[in-house]
Design a protein around this motif. Structure first.
Motif, PDB file in Angstrom:
ATOM      1  N   ALA A 153       0.828  -1.211   0.000  1.00 35.17           N
ATOM      2  CA  ALA A 153       0.000   0.000   0.000  1.00 35.17           C
ATOM      3  C   ALA A 153       0.860   1.259   0.000  1.00 35.17           C
ATOM      4  O   ALA A 153       0.387   2.346  -0.337  1.00 35.17           O
ATOM      5  N   GLY A 154       2.135   1.111   0.352  1.00 31.71           N
ATOM      6  CA  GLY A 154       3.041   2.251   0.354  1.00 31.71           C
ATOM      7  C   GLY A 154       3.738   2.493  -0.977  1.00 31.71           C
ATOM      8  O   GLY A 154       4.705   3.255  -1.026  1.00 31.71           O
ATOM      9  N   MET A 155       3.266   1.889  -2.042  1.00 34.66           N
ATOM     10  CA  MET A 155       3.920   2.041  -3.342  1.00 34.66           C
ATOM     11  C   MET A 155       3.951   3.502  -3.783  1.00 34.66           C
ATOM     12  O   MET A 155       3.018   4.272  -3.527  1.00 34.66           O
ATOM     13  N   ARG A 156       5.059   3.851  -4.439  1.00 35.95           N
ATOM     14  CA  ARG A 156       5.238   5.221  -4.917  1.00 35.95           C
ATOM     15  C   ARG A 156       5.095   5.342  -6.428  1.00 35.95           C
ATOM     16  O   ARG A 156       5.086   6.463  -6.952  1.00 35.95           O
ATOM     17  N   THR A 157       5.030   4.231  -7.127  1.00 34.78           N
ATOM     18  CA  THR A 157       4.848   4.279  -8.579  1.00 34.78           C
ATOM     19  C   THR A 157       3.486   4.879  -8.885  1.00 34.78           C
ATOM     20  O   THR A 157       2.467   4.469  -8.322  1.00 34.78           O
ATOM     21  N   VAL A 162      -3.387  11.007 -19.100  1.00 35.09           N
ATOM     22  CA  VAL A 162      -3.154  12.152 -19.975  1.00 35.09           C
ATOM     23  C   VAL A 162      -3.783  11.818 -21.324  1.00 35.09           C
ATOM     24  O   VAL A 162      -3.235  11.031 -22.100  1.00 35.09           O
ATOM     25  N   GLY A 163      -4.930  12.410 -21.600  1.00 39.40           N
ATOM     26  CA  GLY A 163      -5.638  12.083 -22.833  1.00 39.40           C
ATOM     27  C   GLY A 163      -6.102  10.645 -22.820  1.00 39.40           C
ATOM     28  O   GLY A 163      -6.751  10.191 -21.872  1.00 39.40           O
ATOM     29  N   ASP A 164      -5.751   9.898 -23.858  1.00 43.18           N
ATOM     30  CA  ASP A 164      -6.139   8.493 -23.936  1.00 43.18           C
ATOM     31  C   ASP A 164      -4.999   7.567 -23.513  1.00 43.18           C
ATOM     32  O   ASP A 164      -5.005   6.375 -23.823  1.00 43.18           O
ATOM     33  N   LYS A 165      -4.007   8.126 -22.789  1.00 40.68           N
ATOM     34  CA  LYS A 165      -2.865   7.337 -22.340  1.00 40.68           C
ATOM     35  C   LYS A 165      -2.650   7.520 -20.843  1.00 40.68           C
ATOM     36  O   LYS A 165      -3.187   8.434 -20.218  1.00 40.68           O
ATOM     37  N   TRP A 166      -1.866   6.622 -20.299  1.00 40.61           N
ATOM     38  CA  TRP A 166      -1.425   6.711 -18.904  1.00 40.61           C
ATOM     39  C   TRP A 166       0.078   6.913 -18.880  1.00 40.61           C
ATOM     40  O   TRP A 166       0.813   6.238 -19.612  1.00 40.61           O
ATOM     41  N   VAL A 167       0.542   7.828 -18.044  1.00 41.71           N
ATOM     42  CA  VAL A 167       1.968   8.083 -17.911  1.00 41.71           C
ATOM     43  C   VAL A 167       2.432   7.504 -16.578  1.00 41.71           C
ATOM     44  O   VAL A 167       1.942   7.904 -15.515  1.00 41.71           O
ATOM     45  N   LEU A 168       3.377   6.583 -16.653  1.00 44.15           N
ATOM     46  CA  LEU A 168       3.851   5.874 -15.463  1.00 44.15           C
ATOM     47  C   LEU A 168       5.237   6.359 -15.061  1.00 44.15           C
ATOM     48  O   LEU A 168       6.132   6.499 -15.912  1.00 44.15           O
ATOM     49  N   ASN A 169       5.415   6.589 -13.755  1.00 43.12           N
ATOM     50  CA  ASN A 169       6.714   6.939 -13.192  1.00 43.12           C
ATOM     51  C   ASN A 169       6.923   6.165 -11.897  1.00 43.12           C
ATOM     52  O   ASN A 169       6.024   6.110 -11.046  1.00 43.12           O
ATOM     53  N   GLY A 170       8.108   5.560 -11.758  1.00 46.18           N
ATOM     54  CA  GLY A 170       8.408   4.832 -10.537  1.00 46.18           C
ATOM     55  C   GLY A 170       9.452   3.751 -10.774  1.00 46.18           C
ATOM     56  O   GLY A 170      10.013   3.622 -11.875  1.00 46.18           O
ATOM     57  N   THR A 171       9.709   2.998  -9.730  1.00 47.67           N
ATOM     58  CA  THR A 171      10.727   1.943  -9.780  1.00 47.67           C
ATOM     59  C   THR A 171      10.213   0.705  -9.059  1.00 47.67           C
ATOM     60  O   THR A 171       9.625   0.805  -7.983  1.00 47.67           O
ATOM     61  N   LEU A 228      10.593   3.113 -14.630  1.00 53.64           N
ATOM     62  CA  LEU A 228       9.560   3.732 -15.461  1.00 53.64           C
ATOM     63  C   LEU A 228       9.720   5.248 -15.380  1.00 53.64           C
ATOM     64  O   LEU A 228       9.458   5.864 -14.354  1.00 53.64           O
ATOM     65  N   ASP A 229      10.185   5.815 -16.465  1.00 58.63           N
ATOM     66  CA  ASP A 229      10.463   7.249 -16.513  1.00 58.63           C
ATOM     67  C   ASP A 229       9.590   7.883 -17.589  1.00 58.63           C
ATOM     68  O   ASP A 229       9.963   7.990 -18.752  1.00 58.63           O
ATOM     69  N   GLY A 230       8.377   8.281 -17.171  1.00 57.90           N
ATOM     70  CA  GLY A 230       7.455   8.882 -18.116  1.00 57.90           C
ATOM     71  C   GLY A 230       6.984   7.930 -19.198  1.00 57.90           C
ATOM     72  O   GLY A 230       6.811   8.344 -20.353  1.00 57.90           O
ATOM     73  N   VAL A 231       6.782   6.683 -18.843  1.00 63.07           N
ATOM     74  CA  VAL A 231       6.362   5.684 -19.832  1.00 63.07           C
ATOM     75  C   VAL A 231       4.893   5.894 -20.184  1.00 63.07           C
ATOM     76  O   VAL A 231       4.029   5.906 -19.302  1.00 63.07           O
ATOM     77  N   GLU A 232       4.606   6.061 -21.473  1.00 58.66           N
ATOM     78  CA  GLU A 232       3.236   6.251 -21.940  1.00 58.66           C
ATOM     79  C   GLU A 232       2.628   4.901 -22.309  1.00 58.66           C
ATOM     80  O   GLU A 232       3.138   4.187 -23.172  1.00 58.66           O
ATOM     81  N   VAL A 233       1.548   4.561 -21.624  1.00 59.77           N
ATOM     82  CA  VAL A 233       0.875   3.279 -21.823  1.00 59.77           C
ATOM     83  C   VAL A 233      -0.547   3.550 -22.301  1.00 59.77           C
ATOM     84  O   VAL A 233      -1.286   4.303 -21.658  1.00 59.77           O
ATOM     85  N   PRO A 234      -0.966   2.958 -23.406  1.00 54.81           N
ATOM     86  CA  PRO A 234      -2.326   3.206 -23.898  1.00 54.81           C
ATOM     87  C   PRO A 234      -3.382   2.619 -22.965  1.00 54.81           C
ATOM     88  O   PRO A 234      -3.119   1.664 -22.228  1.00 54.81           O
TER      89      PRO A 234
END
Length: 397
Positions: A153-157, A162-171, A228-234
């Protein structure tokens, strides 16, 4: 009126002292024997080199796929649809070879494939599961983070729409098969506070999976970091049914069930190695198996292996009946991994100096079990899960 006793009792088998083989049906025995043959003929002759080099061959996935072992407990999409007990027996035999081999199968089937199977869309299942079942497409499961292990539950990712995509950041950390994976099941928290799963594909800009080096355990297995550094996922790559921690935790419970069986396999391998060695190693003019102290160790090992296998089989029957509880899976992991470690340490003492070499499997298993002891829920976490179930009081904080 009691049934008549057979004219002659079957011989006592020191490798199956409780005659548990007789509890299996023909299909379960066939699957068990097929996996055992693969491990003994194709894997064990080379495992010392895999462990020393810190890798598994690229052929591992396709070989397991050809045997129908990847996602074998799932239905359809190229999966075998086998029973939970048959899957457990498979895990037992794979880990009798090495924990890394069972982890490969477990992460692929019980974590990555199960996540898609249980929480994904039909389109996602059709796209990914057949190749994963064949072992030609490799998956991994990204939940654990540098600062969020026992407390997911403490995850930071984070995942931001953003629009029709998801932007992922974390490790993510300690990810089996991460560097090999064609697709990573990555869990992230959204701005609304929900936990969603995302299918992050190899080659997506901003996604890297460097190998983690310096391991002294689970060396015959690739362990990686996921960055994951600004990874755009549809949106099409979001697991549509997963909206809370319940989703990844359900996957973990599938994997923990396999560990219950796998630990029994590692224990059996250590016990059999010690038994064979003790019957052939001669000191003071007789095999060391003829000395009381050695026999005491062998008896203790045999009892632990028998108890662990019987417990795993009971949980398998409960799972097949649809009545297995998560607390009972914790019971199995708590007991079987701890017992396997004790068996491995005792077996090492029987083998003496030879026990520390890769010529014998014992210290390799002991090292691996140190990882199994803490992954998929640490021993302490399973203690607290059982403690809460027994007392009705949570003591996690």
């Amino acid at each position: 009126m009691s049934a008549a006793a057979p004219a002659t009792l079957p011989a006592f088998d020191p490798r199956d002292p409780l005659s548990l083989d007789g509890l299996l049906d023909d299909e379960e025995r066939l699957i068990r024997d097929t996996v055992r043959q693969y491990v003994r003929e194709k894997f064990l002759p080379h495992v010392a080199g895999y462990f020393e080099n810190g890798s598994l061959p690229e052929t591992t996935g396709p070989e397991l796929g050809q045997l129908g072992l990847l996602g074998m407990h799932l239905e359809g999409y190229g999966c075998a649809g086998a029973s939970a007990t048959a899957y457990g027996l498979t895990c037992l035999e794979l880990e009798a070879g090495d924990s890394g081999l069972r982890s490969y199968c477990s992460v692929q089937g019980s974590l990555a494939m199960f996540a898609i199977y249980r929480w994904g869309s039909e389109e996602q299942k059709q796209r990914w599961l057949p190749g994963m079942a064949a072992g030609t497409t490799i998956g991994c499961f990204g939940l654990t983070e540098p600062d969020a292990g026992s407390n997911p539950a403490g995850m930071r990712t984070r995942a931001k729409k953003v629009g029709d995509k998801w932007v992922l950041n974390g490790t993510k950390m300690w990810i089996t098969n991460g560097s090999l994976a064609d697709v990573a099941i990555v869990w992230a928290r959204t701005e609304e506070g929900k936990v969603n799963g995302f299918l992050v594909e190899k080659g997506m800009p901003g996604f890297t999976a460097p190998v983690m080096h310096g391991k002294l355990s689970l060396r015959a297995s690739v362990t990686s970091e996921l960055v994951l550094d600004g990874v755009e996922v549809p949106e099409a790559n979001r697991l549509t049914e997963a909206t809370s921690l319940r989703a990844p935790l359900s996957c973990l419970n599938e994997a923990r069930y396999g560990i219950v069986w796998g630990a029994a396999g590692a224990a059996r391998a250590c016990y059999e190695a010690a038994l064979d060695y003790a019957k052939t190693r001669v000191q003071f003019d007789k095999p060391i198996a003829g000395y009381q102290l050695t026999q005491a160790k062998l008896v203790e090992m045999a009892v632990k292996v028998g108890q662990s296998t019987m417990l795993a089989m009971h949980l398998g029957r409960l799972k097949d009946a649809g009545t297995l509880r998560t607390e009972q899976v914790s019971f199995g992991k708590y007991h079987n991994v701890h017992a396997a470690l004790e068996v491995a340490h005792s077996a090492r003492s029987v083998l003496g100096a030879n026990g520390i070499t890769l010529e014998y499997p014992v210290l390799r298993h002991a090292n691996n079990l140190e990882s199994v002891y803490t992954y998929e829920g640490t021993h302490e976490m399973h203690t607290l899960i059982l403690g809460q179930a027994i007392t009705g009081l949570a003591a996690f904080t």
